[in-house]
Design a protein around this motif. Sequence first.
Motif, PDB file in Angstrom:
ATOM      1  N   ALA A 123       0.828  -1.205   0.000  1.00 11.96           N
ATOM      2  CA  ALA A 123       0.000   0.000   0.000  1.00 11.96           C
ATOM      3  C   ALA A 123       0.862   1.255   0.000  1.00 11.96           C
ATOM      4  N   MET A 124       1.882   1.299   0.868  1.00 10.96           N
ATOM      5  CA  MET A 124       2.725   2.481   0.934  1.00 10.96           C
ATOM      6  C   MET A 124       3.559   2.654  -0.332  1.00 10.96           C
ATOM      7  N   LEU A 125       4.127   1.560  -0.847  1.00 13.16           N
ATOM      8  CA  LEU A 125       4.928   1.659  -2.065  1.00 13.16           C
ATOM      9  C   LEU A 125       4.081   2.138  -3.245  1.00 13.16           C
ATOM     10  N   THR A 126       2.801   1.764  -3.247  1.00  9.43           N
ATOM     11  CA  THR A 126       1.904   2.228  -4.300  1.00  9.43           C
ATOM     12  C   THR A 126       1.656   3.726  -4.172  1.00  9.43           C
ATOM     13  N   VAL A 127       1.518   4.201  -2.945  1.00  7.49           N
ATOM     14  CA  VAL A 127       1.356   5.644  -2.722  1.00  7.49           C
ATOM     15  C   VAL A 127       2.625   6.386  -3.127  1.00  7.49           C
ATOM     16  N   LEU A 128       3.788   5.841  -2.749  1.00  6.02           N
ATOM     17  CA  LEU A 128       5.046   6.506  -3.084  1.00  6.02           C
ATOM     18  C   LEU A 128       5.230   6.629  -4.590  1.00  6.02           C
ATOM     19  N   VAL A 162     -11.504  -1.449  -3.226  1.00 11.46           N
ATOM     20  CA  VAL A 162     -10.927  -1.373  -4.571  1.00 11.46           C
ATOM     21  C   VAL A 162      -9.974  -2.551  -4.760  1.00 11.46           C
ATOM     22  N   LEU A 163     -10.097  -3.234  -5.884  1.00  9.73           N
ATOM     23  CA  LEU A 163      -9.166  -4.304  -6.238  1.00  9.73           C
ATOM     24  C   LEU A 163      -8.278  -3.813  -7.378  1.00  9.73           C
ATOM     25  N   ILE A 164      -6.963  -3.913  -7.181  1.00 12.54           N
ATOM     26  CA  ILE A 164      -5.997  -3.529  -8.204  1.00 12.54           C
ATOM     27  C   ILE A 164      -5.175  -4.754  -8.556  1.00 12.54           C
ATOM     28  N   ALA A 165      -5.181  -5.113  -9.833  1.00 10.05           N
ATOM     29  CA  ALA A 165      -4.475  -6.309 -10.287  1.00 10.05           C
ATOM     30  C   ALA A 165      -3.372  -5.929 -11.262  1.00 10.05           C
ATOM     31  N   ASP A 166      -2.268  -6.656 -11.180  1.00  7.86           N
ATOM     32  CA  ASP A 166      -1.115  -6.403 -12.046  1.00  7.86           C
ATOM     33  C   ASP A 166      -0.720  -7.709 -12.716  1.00  7.86           C
ATOM     34  N   ILE A 174     -10.924  -2.172  -9.971  1.00  5.41           N
ATOM     35  CA  ILE A 174     -12.339  -2.533  -9.839  1.00  5.41           C
ATOM     36  C   ILE A 174     -12.842  -1.926  -8.533  1.00  5.41           C
ATOM     37  N   HIS A 175     -13.876  -1.123  -8.622  1.00  6.15           N
ATOM     38  CA  HIS A 175     -14.384  -0.381  -7.466  1.00  6.15           C
ATOM     39  C   HIS A 175     -15.715  -0.948  -6.988  1.00  6.15           C
ATOM     40  N   GLY A 176     -15.851  -1.058  -5.667  1.00  9.71           N
ATOM     41  CA  GLY A 176     -17.125  -1.440  -5.083  1.00  9.71           C
ATOM     42  C   GLY A 176     -17.207  -2.898  -4.703  1.00  9.71           C
ATOM     43  N   ALA A 177     -17.809  -3.149  -3.531  1.00  7.41           N
ATOM     44  CA  ALA A 177     -17.853  -4.505  -2.991  1.00  7.41           C
ATOM     45  C   ALA A 177     -18.607  -5.469  -3.891  1.00  7.41           C
ATOM     46  N   GLU A 178     -19.692  -5.022  -4.486  1.00 10.26           N
ATOM     47  CA  GLU A 178     -20.495  -5.918  -5.327  1.00 10.26           C
ATOM     48  C   GLU A 178     -19.688  -6.420  -6.517  1.00 10.26           C
ATOM     49  N   LEU A 179     -19.010  -5.517  -7.211  1.00  9.82           N
ATOM     50  CA  LEU A 179     -18.233  -5.914  -8.383  1.00  9.82           C
ATOM     51  C   LEU A 179     -17.050  -6.792  -7.988  1.00  9.82           C
ATOM     52  N   VAL A 180     -16.352  -6.405  -6.916  1.00 10.21           N
ATOM     53  CA  VAL A 180     -15.183  -7.179  -6.493  1.00 10.21           C
ATOM     54  C   VAL A 180     -15.601  -8.576  -6.041  1.00 10.21           C
ATOM     55  N   ALA A 181     -16.655  -8.656  -5.233  1.00  8.97           N
ATOM     56  CA  ALA A 181     -17.110  -9.963  -4.732  1.00  8.97           C
ATOM     57  C   ALA A 181     -17.582 -10.855  -5.878  1.00  8.97           C
ATOM     58  N   THR A 182     -18.287 -10.277  -6.830  1.00  8.57           N
ATOM     59  CA  THR A 182     -18.775 -11.060  -7.972  1.00  8.57           C
ATOM     60  C   THR A 182     -17.607 -11.614  -8.781  1.00  8.57           C
ATOM     61  N   MET A 183     -16.584 -10.782  -8.982  1.00 10.85           N
ATOM     62  CA  MET A 183     -15.428 -11.240  -9.743  1.00 10.85           C
ATOM     63  C   MET A 183     -14.692 -12.360  -9.002  1.00 10.85           C
ATOM     64  N   ILE A 186     -11.919  -5.087   4.595  1.00 13.44           N
ATOM     65  CA  ILE A 186     -10.904  -4.905   3.551  1.00 13.44           C
ATOM     66  C   ILE A 186     -11.269  -3.687   2.713  1.00 13.44           C
ATOM     67  N   THR A 187     -10.314  -2.760   2.581  1.00 11.03           N
ATOM     68  CA  THR A 187     -10.549  -1.560   1.770  1.00 11.03           C
ATOM     69  C   THR A 187      -9.767  -1.585   0.459  1.00 11.03           C
ATOM     70  N   ARG A 188      -8.683  -2.352   0.406  1.00 11.93           N
ATOM     71  CA  ARG A 188      -7.877  -2.473  -0.808  1.00 11.93           C
ATOM     72  C   ARG A 188      -7.407  -3.916  -0.950  1.00 11.93           C
ATOM     73  N   ILE A 189      -7.406  -4.399  -2.183  1.00 12.82           N
ATOM     74  CA  ILE A 189      -6.841  -5.710  -2.504  1.00 12.82           C
ATOM     75  C   ILE A 189      -5.831  -5.485  -3.628  1.00 12.82           C
ATOM     76  N   TYR A 190      -4.583  -5.853  -3.374  1.00 12.17           N
ATOM     77  CA  TYR A 190      -3.531  -5.751  -4.383  1.00 12.17           C
ATOM     78  C   TYR A 190      -3.162  -7.163  -4.807  1.00 12.17           C
ATOM     79  N   ALA A 191      -3.379  -7.481  -6.085  1.00 10.56           N
ATOM     80  CA  ALA A 191      -3.122  -8.827  -6.592  1.00 10.56           C
ATOM     81  C   ALA A 191      -2.111  -8.764  -7.728  1.00 10.56           C
ATOM     82  N   THR A 192      -0.929  -9.309  -7.500  1.00 12.89           N
ATOM     83  CA  THR A 192       0.137  -9.306  -8.501  1.00 12.89           C
ATOM     84  C   THR A 192       0.285 -10.700  -9.089  1.00 12.89           C
TER      85      THR A 192
END
Length: 286
Positions: A103-108, A196-200, A212-221, A263-269
Motif C-alpha cells: 500500500a505504501m509503495l503504491t502511494v510513493l 478497490v481491487l488492483i491487479a497487475d 475494480i471499485h465497489g464490494a459488489e463488483l469485487v465480490a462477484t469477480m 478490507i478496503t484495498r486488494i492488491y493482486a500481482t
Amino acid sequence: MTEDRFSAHRSLLFTVAYEMLGSAADAEDVLQETWLRWAGVDRSQVHDPRAYLVRAVTRQALNRIRTLSRRREDYVGEWLPEPLLTHPDVADDVELAESVSIAMLTVLETLGPVERAVFVLREVFDMPYDEIAEAVGKTPATVRQVARRARGHVAARQPRVRVTRLEHKTVMDRFVAALHTGRIQDLLDMMAPDVVLIADGGGITAAALAPIHGAELVATMLAGTDRAAFETTAVWLNGAPAIRIESGSGGAAVSLVIENGRITRIYATSNPQKLTRLEKPADLTR
C-alpha cells in the motif's frame, strides 16, 4: 575492508533502493552500481561509510527512476510494486513494515522522484536534512519544503488507522475462507462498500486492466474464480500477513489493506516477472 563495509550495510542499502524503486530487481542493480563506485573510492576520505553509501544508493536510484518511468509508460494495465517474502519479525518494527507495505509503495509511486527520495530518507530512515540535500542535489531549505509537501501527499492517501498483526491475520484468514466457499455474501461480509481491487498482470497473465471499485463488483469477480483450480498459502509479504495463490495458469501474490475490520484495498500481482522473490525472505532493515 571495502567488501566488509559495504556488506555490513547491504540490507539497509537494499531497503532504501527498494523503497525508492518498488522493484527488487532494480534495487539489486542499483546496489551493484553503487558497489562498483564504492570500490574505487579513497576510503580514508570517507568519515561515515553508512551515510556515504546511502547517499550513493539514492543518487543511483534517482538515475534508475528516470529509466523506469519511461518503461512504465508502456506497461500494460496497472503497475504494482514487486512483492517480497519477508520474515515475520519485520512487523515488529511498525514503521519499517508500514514503509515497505504494498500500500505504501503504491502511494510513493505517485510522488515525483525527488519527493519520493526525500520522503523515504527523512520519514523512514530519519536522515538529517543536510545529508538528504547532498544526496538529491538540493539545498537543505528546499529539502524541508519537499519533505513537508511529500508528507502531506502521503498522509492523505495512506490508511487512516494502523491494524495490529493479529487483526490483519484474522481478517486475512476469513478472506481466504470466503474465497474457497465462493459465496458472494461471505466475500461481501469481509469488504468495505468502497473496496478497490488492483491487479497487475503486466500483459502476461489475465488481470483487470483498471481498478475494480465497489464490494459488489469485487465480490462477484472473486466468486467467479474456479475454486478447484487454485491453492492458497498464508505468507508474510512486505512485512504483513498476505496470501500466495498457486494455480494451473500461474500464481499470484495478494496483499490486503484493512480498516475497522473490513478490507478496503486488494492488491493482486500475477505478473510472473514480479513473483521471483517469494522463496527466500528478503533482508530488510533501517
